[in-house]
Design a protein around this motif. Structure first.
Motif, PDB file in Angstrom:
ATOM      1  N   THR A 115       8.124  -0.923  -1.383  1.00 31.32           N
ATOM      2  CA  THR A 115       6.840  -1.570  -1.099  1.00 31.32           C
ATOM      3  C   THR A 115       6.754  -2.929  -1.780  1.00 31.32           C
ATOM      4  OG1 THR A 115       5.719   0.560  -0.869  1.00 31.32           O
ATOM      5  CG2 THR A 115       4.335  -1.356  -1.304  1.00 31.32           C
ATOM      6  N   VAL A 118       0.567  -2.474   4.754  1.00 32.09           N
ATOM      7  CA  VAL A 118       0.976  -2.400   3.341  1.00 32.09           C
ATOM      8  C   VAL A 118      -0.266  -2.300   2.462  1.00 32.09           C
ATOM      9  CG1 VAL A 118       2.075  -3.635   1.432  1.00 32.09           C
ATOM     10  CG2 VAL A 118       3.155  -3.621   3.674  1.00 32.09           C
ATOM     11  N   LYS A 140      -1.717   1.166   2.815  1.00 26.99           N
ATOM     12  CA  LYS A 140      -0.893   2.160   2.131  1.00 26.99           C
ATOM     13  C   LYS A 140      -1.151   2.147   0.624  1.00 26.99           C
ATOM     14  CE  LYS A 140       3.916   3.389   1.241  1.00 26.99           C
ATOM     15  NZ  LYS A 140       5.339   2.978   1.394  1.00 26.99           N
ATOM     16  N   ALA A 184       1.581  -1.020  -6.290  1.00 27.71           N
ATOM     17  CA  ALA A 184       2.674  -0.170  -5.814  1.00 27.71           C
ATOM     18  C   ALA A 184       3.162   0.792  -6.888  1.00 27.71           C
ATOM     19  CB  ALA A 184       3.834  -1.041  -5.332  1.00 27.71           C
TER      20      ALA A 184
END
Length: 220
Positions: free
Chosen positions: A107, A81, A84, A30
């Motif tokens: 996130t 997730v 992404k 992230a």
């Protein structure tokens, strides 16, 4: 009495660390697109938020066990997730905006909360209802997870293929959560034991294909 308490704390810390490997991966993924000066701040704030959520979830562990399909829903939430996190920003100079910074923190917190369902229930069980033991275990293990995520982040910068490995781990975690849900898992086992292995593998494959195709599209 003291030895028994210390032994319990040690057991929970070890359990925390064993279960937290994928959490370190998601933190590193992230924050990887942020500039160096904001990367550490995002990791610290995201981890702090994750600790708060994890602590509240532990308090509600017994109640969480009664929610049908919770684990499977958590697995489904984790799939986008993972997708992404495979999206590499084309221009890193734009990532230092507040959107990128707070997006990374969001996130980290969401992924940790979703992935933490299994962890919370396992640790709550190991603590035998002693919430103090759970908190102590978290306070000791979290700094180690943060430190580990920084190392993973550096390796990802040097070896981009590790980004796909990390996303694959998250996708596998998502699939495992779905097939180990009490209700859905029982149904899948009654249909075929192969499904409990085939579904996570399929999810990993789809996530990695998505990452590859989205990366290929950006290059064009």
């Amino acid at each position: 009495m003291h030895m028994e308490f210390l032994s319990s704390v040690l057991s929970i810390v070890i359990l925390d660390l064993v279960l937290a490997g994928d959490n370190a991966v998601v933190i590193a993924l992230a924050a990887r697109n942020l500039p160096r000066e904001k990367k550490n701040k995002a990791i610290y704030l995201g981890t702090l938020g994750a600790i708060v959520i994890r602590t509240l979830m532990t308090l509600c562990a017994v109640w969480l066990l009664t929610i049908p399909y919770l684990q499977a829903l958590g697995g489904l939430v984790l799939i986008p997730v993972a997708c992404k996190l495979l999206k590499k920003e084309e221009h890193t100079e734009h990532v230092d905006s507040s959107t990128g910074f707070w997006g990374a923190i969001k996130t980290i917190i969401i992924a940790d909360a979703v992935m933490g369902i299994d962890n919370v229930l396992a640790i709550a069980g190991a603590a035998h209802g002693d919430f103090l033991l759970v908190v102590i275990g978290l306070l000791i293990s979290v700094p180690i997870v943060v430190w580990g995520s920084k190392w993973i982040g550096r390796w990802m910068e040097d070896y981009p293929i590790l980004v796909y490995v990390g996303a694959g781990i998250l996708a596998w975690t998502a699939g495992s959560m779905i097939v180990h849900d009490k209700i859905i898992g029982s149904y899948l086992n009654s249909v075929s034991h192969v499904l409990t292995f085939l579904i996570p593998i399929t999810i990993v494959g789809l996530v990695l294909i998505f990452g590859y195709l989205s990366g290929k599209g950006k290059k064009k």
